[in-house]
Scaffold this motif. Structure first.
Motif, short mmCIF file in Angstrom:
data_model
loop_
_atom_site.label_atom_id
_atom_site.label_comp_id
_atom_site.label_asym_id
_atom_site.label_seq_id
_atom_site.Cartn_x
_atom_site.Cartn_y
_atom_site.Cartn_z
N CYS A 17 4.47 6.97 11.56
CA CYS A 17 3.51 6.25 10.73
C CYS A 17 2.10 6.69 11.11
N SER A 18 1.35 7.12 10.11
CA SER A 18 0.00 7.63 10.38
C SER A 18 -0.92 6.54 10.93
N VAL A 19 -0.61 5.30 10.65
CA VAL A 19 -1.45 4.19 11.16
C VAL A 19 -1.09 3.92 12.63
N HIS A 20 0.16 3.74 12.92
CA HIS A 20 0.57 3.35 14.28
C HIS A 20 0.46 4.48 15.30
N ASN B 152 11.71 1.71 5.42
CA ASN B 152 10.59 2.52 4.93
C ASN B 152 11.11 3.89 4.50
N CYS C 39 4.23 5.23 0.99
CA CYS C 39 4.22 5.09 2.45
C CYS C 39 4.36 6.51 3.00
N SER C 40 3.37 6.96 3.76
CA SER C 40 3.38 8.35 4.22
C SER C 40 4.58 8.61 5.14
N MET C 41 5.00 7.59 5.88
CA MET C 41 6.18 7.80 6.73
C MET C 41 7.43 8.00 5.87
N THR D 189 -2.42 3.20 1.93
CA THR D 189 -1.61 3.04 0.72
C THR D 189 -1.41 1.56 0.40
N CYS E 209 -3.68 0.77 6.71
CA CYS E 209 -2.72 1.49 5.87
C CYS E 209 -3.37 1.72 4.51
N VAL F 297 4.25 -1.77 -0.66
CA VAL F 297 4.31 -0.34 -1.02
C VAL F 297 5.62 -0.02 -1.76
N TYR G 95 0.31 -6.62 5.62
CA TYR G 95 -0.77 -5.64 5.73
C TYR G 95 -1.69 -5.65 4.50
FE1 SF4 Z 1 4.08 3.21 5.84
FE2 SF4 Z 1 2.70 3.10 8.13
FE3 SF4 Z 1 1.70 2.01 5.90
FE4 SF4 Z 1 3.79 0.89 7.14
S1 SF4 Z 1 1.72 1.10 7.93
S2 SF4 Z 1 3.58 1.21 4.93
S3 SF4 Z 1 4.89 2.74 7.86
S4 SF4 Z 1 2.13 4.20 6.25
#
Ligand code: SF4
Ligand code: 13P
Length: 364
Positions: A225-228, A137, A102-104, A319, A317, A76, A41
């Motif tokens: 996960c805020s992205v998925h 994660n 990682c927000s998750m 972050t 993502c 991350v 990513y």
């Molecule tokens: Fe975390 Fe989602 Fe970023 Fe993966 S994509 S590092 S789960 S926030």
């Protein structure tokens, strides 16, 4: 006299091209003492400097094998922690920007997970009945928690094998922090949805009755996960209405509904391999992070493969994106001067317990 560390301020003014040339020079100066690991990513301007690229599983294996003095992790925070836990004495792990979290992973912490364990203990004996499984994660102290309680770590590449391992030992699994990876994997293994419950960590006893806990085989932490979570079934429907020949592929952090509508579901490494092996001329709708999807589109354009991002809005993502060429250069030029900045160190006792849970995973 020991030189003091270079300040990031002077680097933030550099443009990406200036950084590119200097990163190459710093890498050449450090030679085999340095390895740069890069997650899929990462943005292209950083990704191109990775000596080894991969998903979380591949990168954790590489971190365990590396002999370099310095492991610079372009990913991350939890990934760098894993690298430190698996590294050899004398190796140093560096995360170019400490704000790359990682927000998750932040949705589960030790206090909440220990409270959940105590609350489960009011219904059953969790150390007899429940295997704790943490998605990679997660913070190192949660991996340590799993190490202490006979649990294990999983990644999106091996979640199925890990759940099989866990259920072979104890009747139930507490899976954190990603609700979706747990549900998608278990459902693909034939576990009915009725045997899964969601543990809402903001509610007493997860918001569940004693009976619900007793009946459940899988207790899913309410994290995501805020992205998925941005990918929706209607994105797939709309795209297929226009291009019915499209193959849909998603990461298992996407929702159950999205994964149900996808033809293929798997980790970043799986997505890359599946598209690479497809016939030329195929069309793909991909539900995972934007930087990876763009890279795949560029990589396979010459084969006439059409690769599209699933969401109509941009979701990357943020972050992962914090690792920019400026921070990478800053860490490397400091290393050239003998200075270590942004070192990631997991305390020894925690690392020992977390390593137990990681080793169980790596041995499977
Ligand atoms: Fe975390 Fe989602 Fe970023 Fe993966 S994509 S590092 S789960 S926030
Ligand atoms: P992978 O293990 O598939 O690389 O996924 C890691 C991640 O953070 C996805 O959001």
């Amino acid at each position: 006299m020991v030189a003091s560390a270079l300040d990031i301020q002077g680097f933030s003014r550099l443009d990406d091209e200036q950084c590119d040339a200097r990163i190459r020079a710093a890498k050449a100066a450090l030679g085999e003492r340095l390895v740069i690991l890069g997650h899929h990513y990462q943005r292209e301007e950083v990704f191109r400097h990775a000596d080894i690229a991969g998903d979380s599983l591949k990168l954790s294996r590489q971190a365990a094998r590396s002999r370099a003095d310095y492991i610079v992790f372009c990913g991350v925070h939890f990934m760098a922690e894993v690298a430190d836990i698996l590294s050899r004495p004398g190796q140093t792990v560096i995360l170019p920007d400490l704000a790359a979290g990682c927000s998750m992973a932040d949705m589960a912490d030790r206090v909440k997970v220990e409270r959940a364990w105590r609350e489960l203990a009011s219904v059953l004996d969790p150390d007899e009945a429940v295997t704790p499984v943490t998605y990679i994660n997660s913070a190192a102290d949660l991996k340590a928690f799993c190490g202490r309680h006979g649990g294990i770590v999983c990644t999106s590449s091996n979640a199925r094998a890990i759940l099989e391992w866990a259920w072979a030992r104890r009747e139930k699994v507490l899976f954190f922090p990603d609700e979706h990876l747990g549900r998608n994997t278990a459902h693909a293994m034939g576990i009915p949805l009725e045997e899964m419950v969601v543990w809402d960590f903001n509610q007493p006893r997860g918001g569940l009755s004693r009976e619900q806990i007793r009946r459940a085989r899988l207790i899913l932490w309410k994290g995501f996960c805020s992205v998925h979570q941005m990918f929706k079934p209607e994105h797939i429907d709309r795209f297929l209405a226009r291009y019915p020949e499209t193959r849909v592929i998603s990461h298992p952090e996407a929702s159950f509904e999205v994964c149900r509508k996808s033809h293929y579901v798997g980790s970043t490494e799986y997505i890359i391999r599946t598209i690479a092996e497809a016939e030329p001329g195929t069309r793909w709708l991909v539900g995972t992070e934007l930087n990876l999807v763009q890279r795949l589109a560029d990589r396979h354009r010459h084969e006439g493969k059409h690769i599209h991002f699933m969401s109509p809005t941009i979701c990357m993502c943020s972050t992962m994106f914090r690792i920019d060429p400026q921070h990478l250069l800053w860490t490397l030029e400091n290393l050239v001067q003998g200075q270590v900045v942004n070192r990631i160190t997991v305390p020894a006792a925690e690392a020992r317990q977390a390593r137990a849970a990681l080793q169980r995973m790596l041995e499977l």
